[in-house]
Write a protein that holds these residues in place. Sequence first.
Motif, PDB file in Angstrom:
ATOM      1  N   ARG A   1      -0.215  -1.810 -12.188  1.00 14.89           N
ATOM      2  CA  ARG A   1       0.979  -2.445 -12.396  1.00 14.89           C
ATOM      3  C   ARG A   1       1.745  -2.398 -11.420  1.00 14.89           C
ATOM      4  O   ARG A   1       2.457  -3.562 -11.177  1.00 14.89           O
ATOM      5  CB  ARG A   1       1.681  -1.321 -13.314  1.00 14.89           C
ATOM      6  CG  ARG A   1       3.034  -1.688 -13.931  1.00 14.89           C
ATOM      7  CD  ARG A   1       3.622  -0.679 -14.998  1.00 14.89           C
ATOM      8  NE  ARG A   1       3.892   0.483 -14.097  1.00 14.89           N
ATOM      9  CZ  ARG A   1       4.766   0.736 -13.264  1.00 14.89           C
ATOM     10  NH1 ARG A   1       5.657  -0.123 -12.918  1.00 14.89           N
ATOM     11  NH2 ARG A   1       4.857   1.928 -12.506  1.00 14.89           N
ATOM     12  N   VAL A   2       1.859  -1.587 -10.257  1.00 12.10           N
ATOM     13  CA  VAL A   2       2.682  -1.479  -9.166  1.00 12.10           C
ATOM     14  C   VAL A   2       2.085  -2.584  -8.238  1.00 12.10           C
ATOM     15  O   VAL A   2       3.242  -3.064  -7.610  1.00 12.10           O
ATOM     16  CB  VAL A   2       2.561  -0.096  -8.620  1.00 12.10           C
ATOM     17  CG1 VAL A   2       3.433   0.130  -7.329  1.00 12.10           C
ATOM     18  CG2 VAL A   2       3.048   0.889  -9.586  1.00 12.10           C
TER      19      VAL A   2
ATOM     20  N   THR B   1       3.989   5.730  -5.523  1.00 13.78           N
ATOM     21  CA  THR B   1       4.157   5.581  -6.794  1.00 13.78           C
ATOM     22  C   THR B   1       3.018   6.029  -7.684  1.00 13.78           C
ATOM     23  O   THR B   1       3.460   6.911  -8.798  1.00 13.78           O
ATOM     24  CB  THR B   1       4.544   4.114  -7.142  1.00 13.78           C
ATOM     25  OG1 THR B   1       5.633   3.498  -6.357  1.00 13.78           O
ATOM     26  CG2 THR B   1       5.061   3.933  -8.716  1.00 13.78           C
ATOM     27  N   VAL B   2       1.891   6.014  -7.296  1.00 12.51           N
ATOM     28  CA  VAL B   2       0.744   6.596  -8.196  1.00 12.51           C
ATOM     29  C   VAL B   2       0.896   8.045  -8.183  1.00 12.51           C
ATOM     30  O   VAL B   2       0.616   8.449  -9.252  1.00 12.51           O
ATOM     31  CB  VAL B   2      -0.360   5.984  -7.671  1.00 12.51           C
ATOM     32  CG1 VAL B   2      -1.570   6.623  -8.289  1.00 12.51           C
ATOM     33  CG2 VAL B   2      -0.828   4.378  -7.993  1.00 12.51           C
ATOM     34  N   ALA B   3       1.208   8.523  -7.044  1.00 16.31           N
ATOM     35  CA  ALA B   3       1.029   9.925  -6.927  1.00 16.31           C
ATOM     36  C   ALA B   3       2.183  10.681  -7.965  1.00 16.31           C
ATOM     37  O   ALA B   3       2.150  11.556  -8.523  1.00 16.31           O
ATOM     38  CB  ALA B   3       1.348  10.550  -5.328  1.00 16.31           C
TER      39      ALA B   3
ATOM     40  N   LEU C   1       0.754  -1.100  -0.029  1.00 13.53           N
ATOM     41  CA  LEU C   1      -0.060  -0.010   0.066  1.00 13.53           C
ATOM     42  C   LEU C   1       0.909   1.357  -0.004  1.00 13.53           C
ATOM     43  O   LEU C   1       0.588   2.182  -0.660  1.00 13.53           O
ATOM     44  CB  LEU C   1      -1.080  -0.120   1.019  1.00 13.53           C
ATOM     45  CG  LEU C   1      -2.052   1.225   1.186  1.00 13.53           C
ATOM     46  CD1 LEU C   1      -3.009   0.949   0.079  1.00 13.53           C
ATOM     47  CD2 LEU C   1      -2.585   0.974   2.731  1.00 13.53           C
ATOM     48  N   ILE C   2       1.967   1.186   0.930  1.00  9.94           N
ATOM     49  CA  ILE C   2       2.860   2.379   0.796  1.00  9.94           C
ATOM     50  C   ILE C   2       3.393   2.754  -0.414  1.00  9.94           C
ATOM     51  O   ILE C   2       3.314   3.652  -0.832  1.00  9.94           O
ATOM     52  CB  ILE C   2       3.883   2.374   1.944  1.00  9.94           C
ATOM     53  CG1 ILE C   2       3.317   2.283   3.190  1.00  9.94           C
ATOM     54  CG2 ILE C   2       4.907   3.382   1.970  1.00  9.94           C
ATOM     55  CD1 ILE C   2       4.176   1.878   4.573  1.00  9.94           C
TER      56      ILE C   2
ATOM     57  N   THR D   1       6.624  -7.112  -0.899  1.00  8.05           N
ATOM     58  CA  THR D   1       5.227  -6.596  -1.251  1.00  8.05           C
ATOM     59  C   THR D   1       4.247  -7.879  -1.508  1.00  8.05           C
ATOM     60  O   THR D   1       4.797  -9.056  -1.334  1.00  8.05           O
ATOM     61  CB  THR D   1       5.317  -6.093  -2.594  1.00  8.05           C
ATOM     62  OG1 THR D   1       5.760  -6.762  -3.636  1.00  8.05           O
ATOM     63  CG2 THR D   1       6.036  -4.664  -2.321  1.00  8.05           C
ATOM     64  N   LEU D   2       3.182  -7.692  -1.877  1.00 10.98           N
ATOM     65  CA  LEU D   2       2.141  -8.765  -1.856  1.00 10.98           C
ATOM     66  C   LEU D   2       2.361  -9.812  -2.951  1.00 10.98           C
ATOM     67  O   LEU D   2       2.527 -11.086  -2.789  1.00 10.98           O
ATOM     68  CB  LEU D   2       0.679  -8.321  -1.950  1.00 10.98           C
ATOM     69  CG  LEU D   2       0.121  -7.995  -0.672  1.00 10.98           C
ATOM     70  CD1 LEU D   2      -1.218  -7.286  -1.053  1.00 10.98           C
ATOM     71  CD2 LEU D   2      -0.299  -9.172   0.085  1.00 10.98           C
TER      72      LEU D   2
END
Length: 309
Positions: free
Chosen positions: A238-239, A113-115, A107-108, A258-259
């Motif tokens: 993607r991320v 990354t999206v921002a 989530l972090i 990550t997951l």
Amino acid sequence: MTAVGTPAAARTRTDRTEHTAPGDRTDRPRRIRLPRRPRAREIVVTLVLIPVCLVWLYPFVWMVSASLKTDDEIFGSTSLLPEEFQWDNYSRAWYEANIGPYFWNTLIVTVATVAIVTVTTAMIGYVLGRYPFPGKKLVIVCLVGTLFLPEGYTIIPVFELVNQLGLSGSLAGIVLAESGGAHVIIILLFAGYFRQLPKELEEAARIDGAGFLRTFWTVMLPLAKPAVATAVILTLMRVWNSFLIPLVLTLARPDLRTLAVGVYSFEGQNLTDWSGLAAASTISLLPIVLVFLVLQRYFIEGVAGAVRG
């Protein structure tokens, strides 16, 4: 405010009746619109797409079903409904397999990354879509050329760059590596969307004394909400599902996985926890499905606007 039963209201109704001619449009009976019959083409397309959708959705439904079964029942029964719901698969995946910490790490990384990607690609797309400059076509050709470059060939330079910056083995390094790609599709999406907006908006902002950044941030970017939503969804998918970069950058720090990397840990050398793997996969996919359901209207508008532009 005039009451309905007062003399003034009665005079108003009388005057309105006197000034209405017999042939006026208000005297004509309203047409009753009958429901449109579906065309033969729509029926054929629907009949073709329904089996395609079922085939497309079956793996997701099978995964959710397997997450509520035992390992023996997963491969011993073809029914999608479990004989007894095994809810402890989710608790085992969340606590024993550390999916909880992996979820927060993902989530972090995804939010940061999206921002970064949304802001940078929007500015690049704004320049490419609105401003002519020498070598513009060459820049676009080079960007498109990066689409044919496999990700595996760039992982070593990316790892060396992150390592030299001292960010290896940290979430900041994963964010930097995930944000540093070309993101060609999103850039072209923004360029096409900004290109179709009227020039009068920029001219009015310029007359009011707004500069480049203020015009972009306060005038143009708020008008590109559909494109922004599309960029958020594409980057999120993607991320969130990225595997190679988080795997390489967290080899020395397994607690920062990550997951996508954490789910892989369910597969052992001699034994695989299939029910736990399905439960962890369901947990990892739920946020993406929820975000898409919330932003699907903007996603369609963004893609359609970019195609028109």
